[in-house]
Design a protein around this motif. Structure first.
Motif, PDB file in Angstrom:
ATOM      1  N   VAL A 166      44.848  41.588  25.120  1.00 13.80           N
ATOM      2  CA  VAL A 166      43.915  41.175  26.171  1.00 13.80           C
ATOM      3  C   VAL A 166      42.742  42.143  26.184  1.00 13.80           C
ATOM      4  N   SER A 167      41.642  41.641  26.654  1.00 14.48           N
ATOM      5  CA  SER A 167      40.493  42.505  26.900  1.00 14.48           C
ATOM      6  C   SER A 167      40.195  42.417  28.389  1.00 14.48           C
ATOM      7  N   LEU A 222      46.652  33.492  30.462  1.00 16.48           N
ATOM      8  CA  LEU A 222      45.315  33.841  29.990  1.00 16.48           C
ATOM      9  C   LEU A 222      44.833  32.944  28.859  1.00 16.48           C
ATOM     10  N   ALA A 223      45.737  32.182  28.263  1.00 19.69           N
ATOM     11  CA  ALA A 223      45.326  31.229  27.225  1.00 19.69           C
ATOM     12  C   ALA A 223      44.441  30.137  27.810  1.00 19.69           C
ATOM     13  N   ASN A 224      44.549  29.918  29.104  1.00 26.65           N
ATOM     14  CA  ASN A 224      43.727  28.908  29.779  1.00 26.65           C
ATOM     15  C   ASN A 224      42.360  29.429  30.179  1.00 26.65           C
ATOM     16  N   GLY A 225      42.120  30.716  29.992  1.00 25.10           N
ATOM     17  CA  GLY A 225      40.815  31.282  30.313  1.00 25.10           C
ATOM     18  C   GLY A 225      40.929  32.610  31.035  1.00 25.10           C
ATOM     19  N   GLU A 226      39.818  33.232  31.193  1.00 28.16           N
ATOM     20  CA  GLU A 226      39.724  34.535  31.840  1.00 28.16           C
ATOM     21  C   GLU A 226      40.179  34.457  33.302  1.00 28.16           C
ATOM     22  N   LEU A 227      40.919  35.472  33.741  1.00 20.93           N
ATOM     23  CA  LEU A 227      41.392  35.514  35.121  1.00 20.93           C
ATOM     24  C   LEU A 227      41.246  36.909  35.708  1.00 20.93           C
ATOM     25  N   PRO A 228      40.945  36.982  37.000  1.00 14.03           N
ATOM     26  CA  PRO A 228      40.956  38.289  37.660  1.00 14.03           C
ATOM     27  C   PRO A 228      42.397  38.706  37.940  1.00 14.03           C
ATOM     28  N   ILE A 229      42.615  39.985  38.102  1.00 12.71           N
ATOM     29  CA  ILE A 229      43.963  40.487  38.332  1.00 12.71           C
ATOM     30  C   ILE A 229      44.572  39.888  39.599  1.00 12.71           C
ATOM     31  N   THR A 230      43.771  39.591  40.590  1.00  9.61           N
ATOM     32  CA  THR A 230      44.310  38.996  41.821  1.00  9.61           C
ATOM     33  C   THR A 230      44.918  37.625  41.546  1.00  9.61           C
ATOM     34  N   ALA A 231      44.305  36.842  40.684  1.00  7.68           N
ATOM     35  CA  ALA A 231      44.838  35.525  40.337  1.00  7.68           C
ATOM     36  C   ALA A 231      46.103  35.654  39.499  1.00  7.68           C
ATOM     37  N   ILE A 232      46.133  36.623  38.612  1.00  6.60           N
ATOM     38  CA  ILE A 232      47.312  36.841  37.781  1.00  6.60           C
ATOM     39  C   ILE A 232      48.495  37.262  38.656  1.00  6.60           C
ATOM     40  N   ARG A 270      33.396  43.935  41.766  1.00  5.48           N
ATOM     41  CA  ARG A 270      34.479  44.850  42.138  1.00  5.48           C
ATOM     42  C   ARG A 270      35.821  44.466  41.528  1.00  5.48           C
ATOM     43  N   GLU A 271      35.875  43.347  40.824  1.00  6.49           N
ATOM     44  CA  GLU A 271      37.152  42.922  40.260  1.00  6.49           C
ATOM     45  C   GLU A 271      37.187  43.106  38.748  1.00  6.49           C
ATOM     46  N   THR A 272      38.390  43.226  38.245  1.00  7.34           N
ATOM     47  CA  THR A 272      38.609  43.320  36.805  1.00  7.34           C
ATOM     48  C   THR A 272      39.143  41.986  36.331  1.00  7.34           C
ATOM     49  N   ARG A 273      38.521  41.460  35.285  1.00  8.95           N
ATOM     50  CA  ARG A 273      38.926  40.174  34.715  1.00  8.95           C
ATOM     51  C   ARG A 273      39.537  40.421  33.345  1.00  8.95           C
ATOM     52  N   TYR A 274      40.568  39.636  33.043  1.00  4.11           N
ATOM     53  CA  TYR A 274      41.290  39.767  31.778  1.00  4.11           C
ATOM     54  C   TYR A 274      41.157  38.492  30.968  1.00  4.11           C
ATOM     55  N   GLN A 275      41.119  38.677  29.652  1.00  2.00           N
ATOM     56  CA  GLN A 275      40.964  37.547  28.741  1.00  2.00           C
ATOM     57  C   GLN A 275      41.903  37.742  27.553  1.00  2.00           C
TER      58      GLN A 275
END
Length: 106
Positions: A60-61, A26-36, A67-72
């Motif tokens: 994280v926030s 996540l230090a590289n930027g916001e990601l959706p849970i599917t990518a994580i 429909r997706e949740t993104r984390y930062q």
């Protein structure tokens, strides 16, 4: 952040290697849970539980995007760890200096 009562200790949150890896991702930027999830041999539910712990510690926030949740990453709470480590850095510097002085006296 001080006014916000966190439910999870930062030290406890980063104690798990999976969660530490998530913070690096996540230090590289916001990601959706599917990518994580693609970075781990874990179920989406397990990844979500790790993200929950990180969120509870303020590391994280999350936000909904359609429909997706993104984390930062929220790096500010990591300052607690830096402060703690700084204390021991000074401690060991002082101990090593004392050892050097003892060795050089002989």
């Amino acid at each position: 952040m001080a006014a916000l009562e966190l439910k999870q200790d930062v030290f406890q949150a980063i104690s798990d290697p999976t969660r530490r890896t998530m913070l690096v991702l996540l230090a590289n930027g916001e990601l959706p849970i599917t990518a994580i999830t693609t970075h781990f041999p874990l179920s989406r539910t397990a990844v979500n539980k790790h993200l929950y712990v990180l969120n509870e510690a303020g590391l994280v926030s999350k936000r909904k995007h359609g429909r997706e949740t993104r984390y930062q990453l929220e790096a500010a709470p990591l300052a607690q760890i830096q402060d703690w480590l700084s204390f021991f850095e000074v401690y060991w510097d002082n101990r090593l200096l004392a050892l050097k002085n003892i060795v050089e006296q002989d």
